[in-house]
Motif scaffolding. Sequence first.
Motif, PDB file in Angstrom:
ATOM      1  N   CYS A  71      29.703  34.607  24.029  1.00 24.46           N
ATOM      2  CA  CYS A  71      28.544  34.102  24.109  1.00 24.46           C
ATOM      3  C   CYS A  71      27.600  34.872  24.447  1.00 24.46           C
ATOM      4  CB  CYS A  71      28.379  32.985  25.374  1.00 24.46           C
ATOM      5  SG  CYS A  71      29.415  31.775  24.531  1.00 24.46           S
ATOM      6  N   CYS A 112      32.128  29.435  31.864  1.00 25.82           N
ATOM      7  CA  CYS A 112      31.083  30.500  30.848  1.00 25.82           C
ATOM      8  C   CYS A 112      30.130  29.736  31.599  1.00 25.82           C
ATOM      9  CB  CYS A 112      31.304  30.476  29.576  1.00 25.82           C
ATOM     10  SG  CYS A 112      29.880  30.573  28.719  1.00 25.82           S
ATOM     11  N   CYS A 136      30.989  33.988  28.968  1.00 28.20           N
ATOM     12  CA  CYS A 136      31.661  35.042  28.698  1.00 28.20           C
ATOM     13  C   CYS A 136      31.033  35.780  27.135  1.00 28.20           C
ATOM     14  CB  CYS A 136      33.021  34.225  28.454  1.00 28.20           C
ATOM     15  SG  CYS A 136      32.423  32.753  26.393  1.00 28.20           S
ATOM     16  N   GLU A 138      28.870  27.664  28.255  1.00 29.89           N
ATOM     17  CA  GLU A 138      28.944  26.534  27.638  1.00 29.89           C
ATOM     18  C   GLU A 138      29.468  25.734  28.837  1.00 29.89           C
ATOM     19  OE1 GLU A 138      32.998  28.042  25.586  1.00 29.89           O
ATOM     20  OE2 GLU A 138      31.839  29.892  26.441  1.00 29.89           O
TER      21      GLU A 138
END
Length: 228
Positions: free
Chosen positions: A148, A200, A145, A203
């Motif tokens: 990040c 994501c 994402c 993550e």
Amino acid sequence: MTFFFHETVPVTTGTVSVAFTDRRLDLGDLAEPAVREAGLGEVAAASGATPHLMHQVHGAHVHVVDGPASAVPDADALVTALSGEALLARAADCVPVLLVAASGEVGAVHAGREGVRHGVVAAALALLHELGATDVRAWVGPHICGRCYEVPAQLRDEVAAVVPATRATTSWGTPALDLGAGVRAQLAAAGVPAVDVGGCTREDEALHSYRRDGAAAGRLAGVVWRTP
Ligand SMILES: [Zn+2]
């Protein structure tokens, strides 16, 4: 379970499946050959179709699958009008995009930073339309994402100059790119409605991520195929 997401879409020439794998499989070129072959075997068994890979080179070249797989092409998108051929776009942070035409043609796109910048999604859509595709829809798979994906400021500016929607800032306040937003903007500009799948990659530990896992990262895949 081979796919963490699998949706079937009725088309005029049969049924198209759009699916995504996660960390339970590693389909990457750097995986142990036995691991990758087992993963591809699972995809083949679950889809009932022949998997087609590409040697992804971060460009905008589109390869048309018009028969049984021979050599793996250098390309970042695959399209086909055939049934029984499963197209794979592999990624670990880049954006896997699956394209489905109401008329039955399908495409799988690897849209990384360079692919977004060089318009690989638009190139794939153009070739799909050459094959006769009408009313194309897209599924945008798991990717890193914008909060990040940190990049140097100059790189962010270069890509955002071409695709403004990619301009982003990390959650820690540094320059970033939102590749998913870039892809969605490119799809919207082409009049293609899009569905987001997954979160994501950096993550979510269930997904492969190059930024999180480094060179040892595996690869997930978006997979699309038509059944008559
Ligand atoms: Zn993230």
